[in-house]
Design a protein around this motif. Structure first.
Motif, short mmCIF file in Angstrom:
data_model
loop_
_atom_site.label_atom_id
_atom_site.label_comp_id
_atom_site.label_asym_id
_atom_site.label_seq_id
_atom_site.Cartn_x
_atom_site.Cartn_y
_atom_site.Cartn_z
N ASP A 133 -25.03 -25.13 46.83
CA ASP A 133 -24.12 -24.72 47.99
C ASP A 133 -23.49 -23.48 47.82
N GLU A 134 -23.13 -23.08 46.71
CA GLU A 134 -22.22 -21.85 46.40
C GLU A 134 -22.86 -20.67 47.14
N VAL A 135 -24.12 -20.65 47.20
CA VAL A 135 -24.89 -19.40 47.98
C VAL A 135 -24.36 -19.12 49.32
N SER A 185 -24.24 -29.80 46.36
CA SER A 185 -22.83 -29.49 46.11
C SER A 185 -22.43 -29.85 44.69
N ASN A 186 -21.10 -29.89 44.40
CA ASN A 186 -20.62 -29.97 43.01
C ASN A 186 -21.29 -31.43 42.32
N ASN A 187 -21.57 -31.42 41.37
CA ASN A 187 -22.25 -32.68 40.59
C ASN A 187 -20.83 -33.28 39.48
N LEU A 211 -2.83 -29.74 32.37
CA LEU A 211 -3.80 -29.80 33.02
C LEU A 211 -3.87 -28.64 34.07
N PRO A 212 -4.64 -27.71 33.88
CA PRO A 212 -4.47 -26.31 34.32
C PRO A 212 -5.29 -26.40 35.80
N VAL A 213 -4.52 -26.36 36.91
CA VAL A 213 -4.74 -26.64 38.19
C VAL A 213 -4.80 -25.28 38.58
N TYR A 214 -5.98 -24.39 39.12
CA TYR A 214 -6.03 -23.22 39.56
C TYR A 214 -5.19 -23.00 41.17
N GLY A 215 -4.45 -22.10 41.11
CA GLY A 215 -4.01 -21.76 42.54
C GLY A 215 -2.92 -22.91 43.00
N VAL A 220 -11.38 -27.30 48.28
CA VAL A 220 -11.89 -28.39 48.43
C VAL A 220 -13.46 -28.37 48.11
N ARG A 221 -14.04 -29.35 47.32
CA ARG A 221 -15.34 -29.41 46.82
C ARG A 221 -15.66 -30.86 47.29
N ASP A 222 -17.35 -30.60 47.58
CA ASP A 222 -17.71 -31.95 47.91
C ASP A 222 -18.60 -32.61 46.79
N LYS A 255 -9.65 -32.56 47.69
CA LYS A 255 -9.05 -31.25 47.25
C LYS A 255 -8.99 -31.48 45.71
N ASN A 256 -8.98 -30.22 45.13
CA ASN A 256 -8.73 -30.42 43.61
C ASN A 256 -7.68 -31.20 42.94
N LEU A 257 -6.60 -30.91 43.71
CA LEU A 257 -5.43 -31.76 43.29
C LEU A 257 -5.53 -33.38 43.61
N ASP A 287 -4.74 -18.35 39.98
CA ASP A 287 -5.89 -18.45 40.57
C ASP A 287 -7.03 -18.01 40.01
N ARG A 288 -8.19 -18.69 40.11
CA ARG A 288 -9.48 -17.98 39.90
C ARG A 288 -9.79 -16.73 40.76
N LYS A 289 -10.30 -15.70 40.33
CA LYS A 289 -10.63 -14.54 41.07
C LYS A 289 -11.51 -14.91 41.98
N GLY A 290 -11.13 -14.45 43.51
CA GLY A 290 -12.26 -14.89 44.48
C GLY A 290 -12.58 -16.22 44.72
N HIS A 291 -11.73 -17.05 44.49
CA HIS A 291 -11.76 -18.48 44.51
C HIS A 291 -12.09 -18.77 45.71
N ASP A 292 -13.33 -19.32 46.02
CA ASP A 292 -14.11 -20.08 47.06
C ASP A 292 -12.88 -21.28 47.72
N MET A 347 -10.25 -18.24 27.84
CA MET A 347 -10.12 -18.29 29.67
C MET A 347 -8.81 -18.82 29.66
N TYR A 348 -8.20 -19.37 28.89
CA TYR A 348 -6.92 -20.22 29.49
C TYR A 348 -5.50 -19.44 28.66
N SER A 349 -5.79 -18.79 27.74
CA SER A 349 -4.56 -18.31 27.11
C SER A 349 -4.17 -17.09 27.72
P1 TYD Z 1 -15.71 -26.07 38.70
O1 TYD Z 1 -15.73 -27.46 38.07
O2 TYD Z 1 -15.79 -24.87 37.84
O3 TYD Z 1 -16.77 -26.07 39.77
P2 TYD Z 1 -17.24 -24.95 40.88
O4 TYD Z 1 -16.15 -23.78 40.58
O5 TYD Z 1 -18.70 -24.63 40.65
O6 TYD Z 1 -16.61 -25.58 42.27
O7 TYD Z 1 -14.45 -26.14 39.35
C1 TYD Z 1 -14.30 -27.05 40.40
C2 TYD Z 1 -12.86 -26.88 41.09
O8 TYD Z 1 -11.99 -27.08 40.30
C3 TYD Z 1 -12.72 -25.34 41.39
O9 TYD Z 1 -12.36 -25.28 42.71
C4 TYD Z 1 -12.16 -24.65 40.52
C5 TYD Z 1 -11.10 -25.79 40.02
N1 TYD Z 1 -10.82 -25.82 38.64
C6 TYD Z 1 -9.25 -25.91 38.27
O10 TYD Z 1 -8.43 -25.84 38.97
N2 TYD Z 1 -9.25 -25.82 36.99
C7 TYD Z 1 -9.89 -25.77 35.87
O11 TYD Z 1 -9.78 -25.66 34.77
C8 TYD Z 1 -11.16 -25.84 36.25
C9 TYD Z 1 -12.39 -25.77 35.43
C10 TYD Z 1 -11.83 -25.64 37.48
#
Ligand code: TYD
Ligand code: NAD
Length: 352
Positions: A133-135, A185-187, A211-215, A220-222, A255-257, A287-292, A347-349
């Motif tokens: 679905d990311e396309v 969608s995300n499996n 636990l590294p939560v981005y941003g 939101v993922r499905d 939501k990721n959180l 945050d991930r660059k360009g994070h959808d 990736m994480y350091s």
């Molecule tokens: P991911 O499992 O990489 O799948 P996708 O990027 O293909 O959706 O990531 C799912 C979500 O979780 C995404 O919004 C990025 C976030 N995430 C974190 O917050 N921390 C992490 O360490 C990882 C791997 C992902």
């Protein structure tokens, strides 16, 4: 054997579940698994069926034209279900080229081989391309991706998958190659490589690492149970209309959180830790660059045409996934040793 089916990427996460389903459900099909066994491919995932008479494995890199052509010469395939890919967004941000070589060029190599092998028309054959679905890009707070949503890929991973989807459709329109595409969608579930959100968090909670939560963690993922994705692939492969696209999703937006909180709380219980203890491990990182921001799928076409439905709720699926990872620590230990460790550090350091 009534049919010979090529499944690419069968030693990866989704592919290994699909191979297991197809080998068991269709004893009269010969299932050939072609995989290069990159860092993400692990034949151990197939130990339940690898002795089955209707299963064989071929170590093939789909970037290698000669190897792909030799594979099609060796077997007269009736169908292809193509899953082999570089699949992780963070890796694609770090080094996009491999994604172009495998996801775009590799797919074109397979399309060419199928076309050469089947000829014009290719009655009764099918090239099934498994996509994401990311396309479709990133949604705001409302709305869903449907099959007509314009493509708007925003990461090197999704751009490479979008490109491969376009090539698959181009071969249908130009050469009449019988194709079908699904965008899922995300499996989540057993055997997922611990670079993805769920297994990474489960492993870190277990080891009491941060636990590294981005941003802000509000992306939101499905979420779809991997077994439900495989059932959809089976139904589309057998009943989908040639030339069509089907969206697959669970209507399980989180939501990721919320996901991370749920994992923490379930693991407090399962690991006999005080309530709330695991949540203390949560660390918000760059945050991930360009994070959808949000993905959400409208799968009503698939549900209406083929009667497919997701069967596992996120609550049930998270319990099942956690139980599998807790019971399979040796799998995790082998996977997290060696090459993966180097990747993890890169990736994480410096991120926290
Ligand atoms: P991911 O499992 O990489 O799948 P996708 O990027 O293909 O959706 O990531 C799912 C979500 O979780 C995404 O919004 C990025 C976030 N995430 C974190 O917050 N921390 C992490 O360490 C990882 C791997 C992902
Ligand atoms: P994965 O990374 O777990 O597995 C990919 C497999 O492809 C591995 O076994 C790997 O060895 C193999 N591979 C990689 N490069 C190869 C090459 N050059 N030649 C041959 N084999 C190669 O991926 P996954 O999560 O199982 O995803 C499978 C497919 O489903 C991918 O096409 C992905 O884009 C798509 N998809 C995944 C998700 C998801 O949430 N994981 C969602 C929708 C669509």
């Amino acid at each position: 054997m009534s049919k010979t089916i090529l499944i690419t990427g069968g030693a990866g996460f989704i592919g290994s579940h699909l191979i297991e389903l197809m080998v068991r459900k269709y004893p009269d099909y010969r299932i050939v698994n072609a995989d290069a066994l990159t860092y993400a491919g692990n034949l151990e995932n197939l130990s339940g069926i690898d002795k089955a008479e209707n299963y064989s494995f071929e170590k093939v890199d789909i970037q290698d034209v000669a190897a792909v052509n030799a594979l099609f010469d060796k077997y007269a395939f009736d169908g292809v279900i193509h899953l082999a890919a570089e699949s992780h967004v963070d890796r694609s941000i770090e080094s996009p080229t491999e994604f172009i070589l495998t996801n775009v060029l590799g797919t074109v190599n397979l399309l060419n081989a199928a076309r050469n092998s089947w000829g014009e028309g290719a009655e009764g054959k099918l090239f099934y391309h498994v996509s994401t679905d990311e396309v479709y890009g990133s949604l705001g707070d409302t709305g869903y991706f449907h099959e007509e949503t314009p493509y708007d890929p925003r990461s090197p991973y999704s751009a490479s998958k979008a490109s491969s989807d376009h090539f698959v459709r181009a071969y249908y329109h130009t050469y009449k190659l019988p194709v079908v595409i699904s965008n899922c969608s995300n499996n989540y579930g057993p055997y997922q490589f611990p670079e993805k959100l769920l297994p990474l968090m489960i492993n870190n909670i277990k080891n009491q690492q941060s636990l590294p939560v981005y941003g802000d963690g509000q992306n939101v993922r499905d979420w779809l149970w991997v077994g439900d994705h495989c059932t959809a692939i089976d139904q589309i492969f057998h009943g989908g209309r040639v030339g069509e696209t089907y969206n697959i999703g669970g209507h399980n937006e989180r939501k990721n959180l919320e996901i991370v909180h749920a994992l923490c709380d379930i693991l407090d219980r399962k690991l006999d830790r005080p309530e709330g203890k695991n949540r203390e491990l949560i660390t918000f990182v760059t945050d991930r660059k360009g994070h959808d921001r949000r993905y959400a799928i409208d799968s009503s076409k698939l549900q209406g045409e083929l009667g497919w439905k997701p069967t596992v709720s996120v609550e049930e699926g998270l319990e099942k996934t956690i139980d599998w990872y807790l019971a399979n620590q040796e799998w995790m230990d082998r996977v997290t040793s060696g090459a993966y460790q180097g990747y993890y550090e890169r990736m994480y350091s410096g991120r926290e």
